[in-house]
Motif scaffolding. Structure first.
Motif, short mmCIF file in Angstrom:
data_model
loop_
_atom_site.label_atom_id
_atom_site.label_comp_id
_atom_site.label_asym_id
_atom_site.label_seq_id
_atom_site.Cartn_x
_atom_site.Cartn_y
_atom_site.Cartn_z
N LYS A 91 0.84 -1.20 0.00
CA LYS A 91 0.00 0.00 0.00
C LYS A 91 0.87 1.25 0.00
O LYS A 91 1.99 1.24 0.51
N ALA A 92 0.33 2.30 -0.58
CA ALA A 92 1.04 3.58 -0.58
C ALA A 92 0.04 4.69 -0.84
O ALA A 92 -0.95 4.50 -1.53
N ASP A 93 0.30 5.84 -0.24
CA ASP A 93 -0.48 7.05 -0.50
C ASP A 93 0.47 8.08 -1.08
O ASP A 93 1.35 8.59 -0.37
N LEU A 94 0.31 8.38 -2.37
CA LEU A 94 1.24 9.26 -3.06
C LEU A 94 0.52 10.46 -3.65
O LEU A 94 -0.54 10.34 -4.25
N VAL A 95 1.12 11.64 -3.46
CA VAL A 95 0.60 12.87 -4.03
C VAL A 95 1.47 13.26 -5.22
O VAL A 95 2.70 13.32 -5.12
N VAL A 96 0.82 13.53 -6.34
CA VAL A 96 1.51 13.93 -7.57
C VAL A 96 1.09 15.35 -7.91
O VAL A 96 -0.09 15.69 -7.86
N PHE A 97 2.08 16.19 -8.27
CA PHE A 97 1.77 17.57 -8.62
C PHE A 97 2.66 18.01 -9.77
O PHE A 97 3.79 17.54 -9.95
N SER A 98 2.13 18.94 -10.58
CA SER A 98 2.90 19.52 -11.67
C SER A 98 2.49 20.97 -11.85
O SER A 98 1.30 21.31 -11.70
N ASN A 99 3.43 21.82 -12.18
CA ASN A 99 3.13 23.21 -12.51
C ASN A 99 2.56 23.36 -13.91
O ASN A 99 2.24 24.47 -14.35
N SER A 100 2.46 22.24 -14.63
CA SER A 100 1.98 22.30 -16.01
C SER A 100 0.52 22.72 -16.09
O SER A 100 0.08 23.25 -17.11
N GLN A 124 -4.13 19.24 -9.43
CA GLN A 124 -3.96 20.10 -10.59
C GLN A 124 -3.64 21.52 -10.16
O GLN A 124 -4.30 22.08 -9.27
N LYS A 125 -2.65 22.12 -10.79
CA LYS A 125 -2.34 23.53 -10.53
C LYS A 125 -3.52 24.40 -10.96
O LYS A 125 -4.11 24.19 -12.02
N GLN A 126 -3.85 25.36 -10.11
CA GLN A 126 -4.89 26.32 -10.43
C GLN A 126 -4.26 27.70 -10.68
O GLN A 126 -3.08 27.90 -10.41
N LYS A 127 -5.05 28.61 -11.16
CA LYS A 127 -4.54 29.93 -11.52
C LYS A 127 -3.82 30.60 -10.35
O LYS A 127 -2.75 31.17 -10.52
N ASP A 128 -4.40 30.54 -9.16
CA ASP A 128 -3.80 31.20 -8.00
C ASP A 128 -3.34 30.20 -6.95
O ASP A 128 -3.24 30.53 -5.77
N TYR A 129 -3.09 28.96 -7.40
CA TYR A 129 -2.69 27.93 -6.45
C TYR A 129 -1.66 27.03 -7.11
O TYR A 129 -1.99 26.06 -7.79
N GLY A 130 -0.39 27.40 -6.91
CA GLY A 130 0.70 26.64 -7.51
C GLY A 130 1.50 25.90 -6.47
O GLY A 130 1.02 25.63 -5.36
N ILE A 131 2.73 25.61 -6.81
CA ILE A 131 3.55 24.77 -5.94
C ILE A 131 3.84 25.42 -4.59
O ILE A 131 3.82 24.76 -3.55
N LYS A 132 4.08 26.73 -4.58
CA LYS A 132 4.38 27.40 -3.32
C LYS A 132 3.18 27.39 -2.39
O LYS A 132 3.31 27.16 -1.18
N ILE A 135 5.67 12.96 -5.85
CA ILE A 135 6.16 12.95 -7.23
C ILE A 135 5.86 14.31 -7.85
O ILE A 135 4.71 14.76 -7.84
N TYR A 136 6.89 14.95 -8.37
CA TYR A 136 6.70 16.20 -9.10
C TYR A 136 7.11 15.97 -10.54
O TYR A 136 8.10 15.28 -10.82
N TRP A 137 6.33 16.52 -11.49
CA TRP A 137 6.72 16.41 -12.89
C TRP A 137 6.50 17.72 -13.62
O TRP A 137 5.60 18.48 -13.30
N ASP A 138 7.36 17.98 -14.58
CA ASP A 138 7.28 19.23 -15.33
C ASP A 138 8.22 19.13 -16.53
O ASP A 138 9.14 18.30 -16.56
#
Length: 441
Positions: free
Chosen positions: A47-56, A84-92, A103-106
């Motif tokens: 089992k694993a709980d993984l969060v994936v994010f991208s600035n794309s 998913q990145k939103q207009k006013d909600y990015g990686i920071k 996991i980060y991808w870009d």
């Protein structure tokens, strides 16, 4: 923007070459011509709980179609949360909220700054060895680009790729009785062809333009945005930029009516709207993947594509590759599980799947490249144009490159309209030097 750390740009080192070769040594000989990476047996009970994010900003639907559904099937007990990145909600903003990114991808254009500026960099060298990712079976220039992110470290694994091709509106060529463009043209030939299509016929038509925001960072002359030694912008100091601008951007504009048309566009070069909507631009150099970003617009056109025109001094050299990397972040508490996911995306199974739907694989397998686009909504188009040329070498990248893209792109119409390279380039270099200085504070 204030940067937390100062990281100098890096150049290719022989140590890194040796390390990458060593990392690829565990694949055996079964996957000749593929990525050399086979899917490792998965423990279906793990089992694993993984969060994936991208600035794309890619949508959840796009993520699932390309990656998410396949990952879920392979790892049924892994809970993958794609944000998913939103207009006013990015990686920071995401990190400030206390969320852990596993996991980060870009793409290469934003990967280094996003990872380094936010302290997410993690050297995956040992994980690469453990999970037997064979870089020797990937596109060489894409592998070389890994060395430009972290000196003697592996901060990203390339999963898919991109480059530039030349799209054309077949209806305009038919309207004016002009033969279609061909794979293997030079810029000189493309500009001559464009002259026959830049004409007034009820309205102004123009023959050729390029997406400067993509052509500049992927330029065929391999000119870096920032000098790796001085960490200063290159647009005025590197004379190759003048040759590049003159050939790619100024060349098409020499036909009568072109500059006048630009004035109607408020001094902008013909771009997406002129090609896809107004349909008065005959040829447009753009990303090979862009048809899947604007599918409805392309469905409304009678179009096809050919290889990107080349410089006479660099025969059969197309644009630089524009790979997208996946990385296990420094903050992840499940690094092995995250790496298993990334490893799976590099297997022949997934690379073939991506290739079929029209996502350029990083594999150098002819068999995998051959099926590129064959199951896409645009099956039958000349997708082979994407592989007609060799990739240009990717120059040194720095975390400052993304700061320079907009000013460099704005220089294009200014040069085309005025012809004053020196003034425009000098002003752009002064502006971008200040941006770098501010970022270093």
């Amino acid at each position: 923007m204030m940067l937390k750390k100062t990281v100098a740009s890096v150049v290719v080192s022989t140590m890194m070459l040796s390390m990458l070769a060593a990392c690829g040594g565990g694949s055996g000989g079964e996957d000749k011509g593929g990525t050399g990476t086979t899917a490792q047996p998965s423990d279906t009970n793990e089992k694993a709980d993984l969060v994936v994010f991208s600035n794309s900003g890619d949508s959840v639907e796009s993520w699932n179609e390309r990656f998410g559904n396949a990952i879920k099937q392979k790892f049924p007990n892994y809970n993958i949360k794609y944000i998913q990145k939103q207009k006013d909600y990015g990686i920071k903003e995401l990190l400030t909220s206390g969320e852990t990114i596993d996991i980060y991808w870009d793409s290469i254009g934003g990967f280094a700054s996003a990872v380094l500026d936010n302290g997410l960099e993690f050297d995956m060298t040992e994980l690469v060895k453990k999970h037997q990712i064979d870089f020797s079976k990937m596109e060489p220039s894409v592998v070389d680009s890994i060395k430009l992110i972290g000196k003697d470290k592996i901060y990203g694994i390339p999963v898919f790729n991109n480059n530039m091709v030349l799209y054309y509106n077949k209806d305009l060529f038919d309207k004016f009785g002009v033969p279609y463009p061909k794979d293997g043209m030079t810029w000189t030939e493309a500009n001559k062809l464009a002259q026959q299509l830049t004409r007034m016929d009820g309205k102004q038509y123009v023959g050729l333009s390029s997406s400067q925001t993509h052509m500049l960072p992927m330029n065929q002359l391999s000119i870096p945005f920032v000098d790796p030694t001085t960490e200063q912008p290159t647009i005025f100091s590197n004379e190759k930029w003048r040759e590049y601008f003159d050939t790619v951007f100024v060349g098409p504009s020499k036909s009568q009516g072109y500059v006048e048309y630009m004035k109607q566009l408020k001094d902008a070069i013909p771009y997406r709207n002129e090609f896809l909507v107004e349909k008065n631009l005959a040829m447009f150099a753009w990303l090979s993947s862009i048809v899947f970003v604007f599918p409805e617009e392309f469905k409304s056109m009678n179009w096809d594509m050919v290889s990107l025109p080349t410089f006479e001094s660099l025969p059969k050299v197309g644009s630089q590759a524009y790979p997208t990397y996946f990385t296990v972040t420094s903050m992840s508490k499940q690094k092995d599980q995250a790496m298993k996911v990334i490893q799976y995306l590099t297997t022949d199974e997934i690379q073939t799947k991506l290739s079929k739907i029209g996502l350029m694989p990083v594999s150098n397998s002819d068999a995998i490249k051959k099926v590129y686009g064959e199951e896409s909504i645009f099956k039958g188009k000349n997708f082979g144009a994407s592989f007609y040329n060799k990739f240009a070498p990717i120059p040194a990248k720095t975390r400052y490159d993304s700061l320079l893209l907009t000013p460099y792109a704005k220089a294009v119409p200014k040069v085309v309209m005025t012809g004053d390279y020196n003034t425009v380039f000098r002003a752009t270099e002064e502006e971008t030097a200040k941006k770098i200085a501010d970022a270093k504070k």
